[in-house]
Scaffold this motif. Sequence first.
Motif, mmCIF file in Angstrom:
data_model
loop_
_atom_site.group_PDB
_atom_site.id
_atom_site.type_symbol
_atom_site.label_atom_id
_atom_site.label_comp_id
_atom_site.label_asym_id
_atom_site.label_seq_id
_atom_site.Cartn_x
_atom_site.Cartn_y
_atom_site.Cartn_z
ATOM 1 N N LEU A 33 -6.563 -0.626 -6.396
ATOM 2 C CA LEU A 33 -5.740 -1.240 -7.430
ATOM 3 C C LEU A 33 -4.316 -0.730 -7.342
ATOM 4 O O LEU A 33 -4.068 0.436 -7.018
ATOM 5 C CB LEU A 33 -6.319 -0.924 -8.812
ATOM 6 C CG LEU A 33 -7.675 -1.536 -9.153
ATOM 7 C CD1 LEU A 33 -8.136 -1.046 -10.528
ATOM 8 C CD2 LEU A 33 -7.602 -3.050 -9.140
ATOM 9 N N PRO A 34 -3.339 -1.584 -7.654
ATOM 10 C CA PRO A 34 -1.946 -1.130 -7.633
ATOM 11 C C PRO A 34 -1.684 -0.119 -8.741
ATOM 12 O O PRO A 34 -2.399 -0.074 -9.758
ATOM 13 C CB PRO A 34 -1.158 -2.419 -7.853
ATOM 14 C CG PRO A 34 -2.099 -3.338 -8.553
ATOM 15 C CD PRO A 34 -3.460 -3.010 -8.019
ATOM 16 N N ASP A 345 -10.436 5.397 -15.284
ATOM 17 C CA ASP A 345 -8.977 5.525 -15.447
ATOM 18 C C ASP A 345 -8.213 4.317 -14.923
ATOM 19 O O ASP A 345 -7.147 4.454 -14.316
ATOM 20 C CB ASP A 345 -8.460 6.794 -14.762
ATOM 21 C CG ASP A 345 -9.133 8.055 -15.270
ATOM 22 O OD1 ASP A 345 -9.570 8.061 -16.431
ATOM 23 O OD2 ASP A 345 -9.233 9.027 -14.494
ATOM 24 N N THR A 346 -8.754 3.113 -15.152
ATOM 25 C CA THR A 346 -8.067 1.905 -14.704
ATOM 26 C C THR A 346 -7.918 0.938 -15.881
ATOM 27 O O THR A 346 -8.462 1.161 -16.970
ATOM 28 C CB THR A 346 -8.829 1.188 -13.575
ATOM 29 O OG1 THR A 346 -10.068 0.695 -14.080
ATOM 30 C CG2 THR A 346 -9.087 2.135 -12.411
ATOM 31 N N PHE A 347 -7.180 -0.134 -15.631
ATOM 32 C CA PHE A 347 -7.013 -1.207 -16.605
ATOM 33 C C PHE A 347 -7.369 -2.520 -15.915
ATOM 34 O O PHE A 347 -6.942 -2.768 -14.783
ATOM 35 C CB PHE A 347 -5.578 -1.259 -17.133
ATOM 36 C CG PHE A 347 -5.195 -0.052 -17.938
ATOM 37 C CD1 PHE A 347 -5.303 -0.055 -19.320
ATOM 38 C CD2 PHE A 347 -4.744 1.107 -17.306
ATOM 39 C CE1 PHE A 347 -4.967 1.063 -20.064
ATOM 40 C CE2 PHE A 347 -4.408 2.231 -18.035
ATOM 41 C CZ PHE A 347 -4.521 2.211 -19.421
ATOM 42 N N ALA A 348 -8.160 -3.344 -16.603
ATOM 43 C CA ALA A 348 -8.548 -4.645 -16.086
ATOM 44 C C ALA A 348 -7.764 -5.724 -16.815
ATOM 45 O O ALA A 348 -7.516 -5.625 -18.020
ATOM 46 C CB ALA A 348 -10.045 -4.874 -16.266
ATOM 47 N N ALA A 349 -7.364 -6.763 -16.091
ATOM 48 C CA ALA A 349 -6.590 -7.869 -16.664
ATOM 49 C C ALA A 349 -7.380 -9.163 -16.521
ATOM 50 O O ALA A 349 -7.871 -9.497 -15.442
ATOM 51 C CB ALA A 349 -5.245 -7.997 -15.962
ATOM 52 N N ARG A 365 -3.610 0.894 -12.245
ATOM 53 C CA ARG A 365 -3.687 2.256 -12.760
ATOM 54 C C ARG A 365 -2.317 2.683 -13.257
ATOM 55 O O ARG A 365 -1.298 2.192 -12.754
ATOM 56 C CB ARG A 365 -4.142 3.242 -11.672
ATOM 57 C CG ARG A 365 -5.526 2.979 -11.109
ATOM 58 C CD ARG A 365 -5.857 3.973 -9.999
ATOM 59 N NE ARG A 365 -7.175 3.736 -9.426
ATOM 60 C CZ ARG A 365 -8.305 4.261 -9.884
ATOM 61 N NH1 ARG A 365 -8.248 5.099 -10.921
ATOM 62 N NH2 ARG A 365 -9.462 3.998 -9.331
ATOM 63 N N VAL A 366 -2.306 3.582 -14.220
ATOM 64 C CA VAL A 366 -1.052 4.218 -14.645
ATOM 65 C C VAL A 366 -1.081 5.628 -14.085
ATOM 66 O O VAL A 366 -1.850 6.482 -14.541
ATOM 67 C CB VAL A 366 -0.919 4.233 -16.176
ATOM 68 C CG1 VAL A 366 0.372 4.946 -16.584
ATOM 69 C CG2 VAL A 366 -0.934 2.813 -16.736
ATOM 70 N N VAL A 425 4.143 -3.833 -14.877
ATOM 71 C CA VAL A 425 2.750 -4.240 -14.935
ATOM 72 C C VAL A 425 2.593 -5.682 -14.467
ATOM 73 O O VAL A 425 1.699 -6.003 -13.666
ATOM 74 C CB VAL A 425 2.206 -4.070 -16.371
ATOM 75 C CG1 VAL A 425 0.801 -4.646 -16.480
ATOM 76 C CG2 VAL A 425 2.240 -2.612 -16.795
ATOM 77 N N LEU A 426 3.463 -6.558 -14.940
ATOM 78 C CA LEU A 426 3.368 -7.970 -14.557
ATOM 79 C C LEU A 426 3.628 -8.143 -13.066
ATOM 80 O O LEU A 426 2.971 -8.962 -12.410
ATOM 81 C CB LEU A 426 4.358 -8.790 -15.376
ATOM 82 C CG LEU A 426 4.080 -8.832 -16.887
ATOM 83 C CD1 LEU A 426 5.152 -9.629 -17.613
ATOM 84 C CD2 LEU A 426 2.701 -9.408 -17.180
#
Length: 431
Positions: A33-34, A345-349, A365-366, A425-426
């Motif tokens: 993931l980016p 520790d990730t975010f899903a969109a 990821r942040v 993020v976008l």
Amino acid sequence: MTRHPLRRLAVCALTAAVAVLPAGPALAGGGTLPAVHPRAETPPLRDDEAGGNADADDPAIWRNPADPDRSLVVATAKEGGLRVYDLAARLVQSVAAPPGPGADDAPGRFNNVDLVHGVKLSTGRADLAVTTDRGNDRLRVYRIDPARPDRPLTDVTDPAAAPVFSAGQDEINEQRTAYGLATFTDRTTGRSYALVSRRERTRIALLELTPTAQGRVGYRTVRTLDLPSAFRLPDGTSWSPCAEPGEAPQVEGMVVDPDNGVLYAGQEDVGIWKLRADLTGTPKLLDKVREYGVPGTYDESTEECVAGADPGYGGTRLTADVEGLTLVQQKDGDGYLLASSQGDDTFAAYDRETGEANEYEGGFRVTAASAALDGSEECDGAAALNQPLGSRYPHGLLVVQDGHDAPGDGDTGVTNFKYVDLGDVLDALDD
């Protein structure tokens, strides 16, 4: 917040028949993931004997329409109450959580926070910050006053406000109280509402916010809905997430899409539900955590679950707990639903669309911006605002909780909030 994704015991025998939406595509090729990097972070909050009892949890972003550079982030610090920060992530105001009544006081404990805009009070229209007072099983409501930059929050809670779920103080002390929160305003009627989940239960309550003649704000219960606590697996067996005896799979992260009146609710060890914000109709399971269907046995000696073999019925994007949910709103109904996948520790969109698919659009990821500015780990809460916020964040802002500030120092009980340029993020999701 739950630190152990599989710590719950299967205690409910009820089997639910639920509608499951089609799964979206996994990340192409299984690639990495980016990463996006924070631009700033708030001062540390400490939840330990030496540093105090404040623990970062859930943020909300208030835009000052007259001066976007003076916009604010309102965030919960649990027993530390509320914190208000400016766009430089500097502390502006601290609001204490009120203690409970009686000799056996349950301490005040603010869990989640959300905003309501343009509410008509007897003192004039106002923007409000609403928070779940988990320690007292109530909502507390604060007026946001931009004319008071050093103390923008004023408590306007109706003193007569009753407990949301509990029948009395003894039940409140058991702490199965108001927990997750999402607010919205019905565009047809102009009435404002709060959706509140109950800790260690599957119940969600719809509360109408009710201004009083004295400029205060109370609430009344419209209806409640219980999400499933047990699930029929493809092999015909029944499964419930592992938990401590007496606990049911709770909901915390919630957000309402104002364009279509849809509620997205994160049942921590199950997945993301999609349902009508008025709590009518049939909830649909939008996506499942990877641990969905994995059997577990609660070990009283370790107060954790021992997981069995994975039967392969779970999702591919979320690792329990599924936590903070927030919307990135764009024109014509476009945009994203963002979900914190706390376990990895990730975010899903997911695509923010009026149809039922809400296809998976990728994740991110942040991660650390420098040795002094780390990323976000075990994120509990998140808030996005896709509007210009002055010179610092002209492309909007994403604020995420960091469950391990300075993670190299181990589990020190230090948490805070990270500020991420929403444009970054976008860009990451569009690549």
